[in-house]
Design an enzyme around this catalytic site. Structure first.
Site, PDB file in Angstrom:
ATOM      1  N   ASP A 298      38.802  46.149  53.162  1.00 24.04           N
ATOM      2  CA  ASP A 298      38.348  45.271  53.900  1.00 24.04           C
ATOM      3  C   ASP A 298      36.572  46.454  54.347  1.00 24.04           C
ATOM      4  O   ASP A 298      35.297  46.110  54.482  1.00 24.04           O
ATOM      5  CB  ASP A 298      38.436  45.209  55.138  1.00 24.04           C
TER       6      ASP A 298
ATOM      7  N   HIS B   4      42.062  41.477  55.124  1.00 26.87           N
ATOM      8  CA  HIS B   4      43.285  41.874  55.899  1.00 26.87           C
ATOM      9  C   HIS B   4      43.551  43.405  55.515  1.00 26.87           C
ATOM     10  O   HIS B   4      44.871  42.889  56.377  1.00 26.87           O
ATOM     11  CB  HIS B   4      44.093  40.679  56.267  1.00 26.87           C
TER      12      HIS B   4
ATOM     13  N   ASP C 270      38.115  50.634  59.221  1.00 23.96           N
ATOM     14  CA  ASP C 270      38.535  48.973  59.344  1.00 23.96           C
ATOM     15  C   ASP C 270      40.126  49.366  59.786  1.00 23.96           C
ATOM     16  O   ASP C 270      40.972  50.209  59.636  1.00 23.96           O
ATOM     17  CB  ASP C 270      38.384  48.174  58.037  1.00 23.96           C
TER      18      ASP C 270
END
Length: 560
Positions: free
Chosen positions: A170, A165, A24
């Site tokens: 994530d 976030h 991510d």
């Protein structure tokens, strides 16, 4: 040479033997060409076991926008000593060697990786890529999850990692989502990486049995309506080639569970031939709105939209209403929910000292002021401290902010967010950001709608595939007529005939006086498409010089 019977494993790489790197990115915005990476997190797994993790903050080479700091919690101070991504990239490429890459909304994350590779002179990764968003859409139904956001799927699959976030958190949550999805498709016979990436079900018996419903469907633009035995609309769609589109519902390419269910119920397909693809799109929208077929996800109810109204009374206030009236009031919207309208109202209240009480006030009203007056957030017209004339200045500023220039609201909210971020109150700052976003999006949308709905008649044309022209008549933001002019024909007779036979449109009040906002937005998208030419405009087509659109780029968010 003796023939050898192959095994299932010969058909691809068994999932139990695949090493996945689930990664991510956090970024300063949504475009790999314009924005930079601020954090990367990755988890290497095989057979359900975590083999290693890779995580680091990244110096983006410039200031992090306040919106991004609010969203991710990553500030300039946190990345000041972090390496730049060209220093991180070789280690990441080594970490992913010989693996399959997985990301939630993989095209977004891969676009940044490829851009970084190109800038640093590295070949782009050739690893196979699995997108958990795309896989979830194929595997899960709307009844199971309302959407395919990472937070939603993490809750559905009971991941102990909560998406926040931040890249590594994530990525860990995405690992759990991946394993949950693999378990689902495994029960359907998917055993290899190749099958996982190209996952699709075989046609159901109902799909094969109902193929005759596509017989006789013309190969022209139009709308198709699946109906049950009673003639009730089940599903409505559009296509530039009706025959090909309808046939696709009876093949293995149609994998949506709800549509497969619909095909099993359907007994006939009714078609409505249209002159152009745009007419088909508008007719589909109108039919879905009027009949509300139960299998259309996009079946919107225009009557459910709400508006933010600046009331027309001696001391106006901001009120959330469901109907636009011809009453002299100012309106902002439409909003899809009362919550988003309330967020926009909160943003305006932050900048403008409009009263928030709900009772009707007159210049003779005298009652005790509320606490808002004591803290300077209201001029207290209720107890006579603020005259009608003085209050009218706030009303004029509010109307201007709704219809023309949102600068006063943006500045006030930006200052509020900076103050909260400086105090590390990020959750509160994020809530303020959401309120500002709701206001700006509504203002920009309404100003764009008004630019077209204010025009009594517009005639525009776009090139047709055969060298002719597709011509449309638009009145007050509503499609009134559509036709095709053959190649080489003189345009004047065709335009005049189309205008003469176009629907008579009587406008009502408000920013959308003759059609739902979705229809006008369809027309605006078509008008913005390449090759469209204006033939006739009765009025002026323009946006406010200092309108809300100029602030929209500040709402960019990373899709991670």
């Amino acid at each position: 040479m003796d023939a050898v019977q192959g095994t299932i494993d010969d058909l691809g790489t068994p999932l139990r033997e695949v090493t996945f790197v689930v990664f991510d990115l956090e970024t300063t915005g949504g475009s790999a060409a314009e924005h930079a990476i601020t954090e990367i997190g990755a988890v290497k797994v095989r057979g359900g076991e975590v083999l290693g993790e890779f995580a680091t903050l990244v110096d983006p080479g410039g200031p992090i926008p306040p919106f991004i700091s609010v969203l991710t919690g990553i500030t300039d101070a946190m990345v000041v000593a972090a390496p730049k991504f060209p220093e991180v990239l070789p280690s990441f490429l080594e970490f992913i060697t010989g693996t399959a890459l997985v990301a939630h909304n993989a095209p977004f994350d891969m676009s940044f990786i490829r851009a970084a590779c190109a800038a640093g002179g590295h070949p782009p990764p050739a690893n196979p890529v699995v997108d958990t968003v795309d896989l979830a859409r194929r595997v899960l139904t709307r009844d199971e999850t309302p959407n395919c956001k990472l937070a939603t799927l993490a809750r559905f699959f009971r991941s102990p990692s909560e998406p926040c976030h931040r890249a590594l958190a994530d990525a860990r949550a995405t690992v759990d989502v991946l394993h949950g999805l693999i378990a689902r498709v495994g029960s359907l016979g998917v055993q290899t990486l190749e099958e996982l990436r190209g996952y699709s079900r075989t046609p159901t018996p109902e799909q094969r049995r109902k193929r005759h419903l596509a017989e006789g469907v013309p190969g022209v633009p139009g709308v198709y309506v699946f109906e049950d035995a009673k003639g009730e609309e089940l599903y409505i769609g559009k296509s530039t080639h009706l025959r090909n589109r309808v046939r696709s519902y009876f093949t293995a390419g149609e994998t949506r569970p709800r549509i497969r269910e619909m095909v099993g119920i359907a007994e006939r397909v009714r078609t409505i031939v249209c002159a152009t693809a745009l007419e088909a799109e508008i007719r589909e929208l109108r039919l879905i709105g009027s009949t509300k077929p139960r299998y259309n996800r996009r079946s919107r109810n225009p009557e459910r939209v709400v508006w933010l109204k600046l009331t027309d009374e001696p001391f106006p206030r901001l009120s959330i209403v469901r109907e636009v009236k011809d009453d002299g009031a100012a309106y902002l919207g439409p909003f899809g929910s009362a919550r988003s309208a309330d967020d926009a109202r909160a943003a305006m209240h932050e900048a403008l000292p409009l009263r928030r009480c709900t009772e009707r006030l007159s210049p003779r009203t005298r009652r005790s002021a509320c606490v808002l007056a004591e803290i300077g957030r209201c001029g207290a017209p209720c107890d006579g401290r603020e005259s009608r004339e003085a209050y009218a200045r706030h009303v004029s500023a509010a109307r201007h902010a709704m219809e023309q220039d949102p600068q006063v609201v943006f500045s006030a909210m930006e200052e509020r967010m900076r103050h909260l971020a400086a105090e590390q109150r990020y959750e509160e700052a994020a809530a303020e950001r959401d309120r500002l976003a709701a206001y700006l999006r509504a203002a920009a949308r309404m100003q764009r709608l008004r630019s077209l709905t204010a025009i009594s008649q517009m005639v525009a044309a776009s090139p047709a595939f055969d060298g002719g022209w597709e011509i449309h008549v638009i009145r007050y933001g509503r499609l009134a007529a559509a036709g095709v002019m053959p190649r080489g024909a003189h345009p004047t007779p065709y335009v005049e005939a189309l205008v003469a036979t176009a629907e008579t449109v009587t406008p009502g009040p408000g920013p959308t006086p003759a059609a739902v906002a979705e229809e006008t937005e369809c027309l605006l998208r078509w008008l913005d498409s390449p090759g469209v030419r204006l033939v006739r405009v009765d009025g002026v087509w323009c946006l406010p010089a200092y309108g809300a659109a100029r602030f929209m780029k500040l709402l960019d968010r990373p899709c991670s």
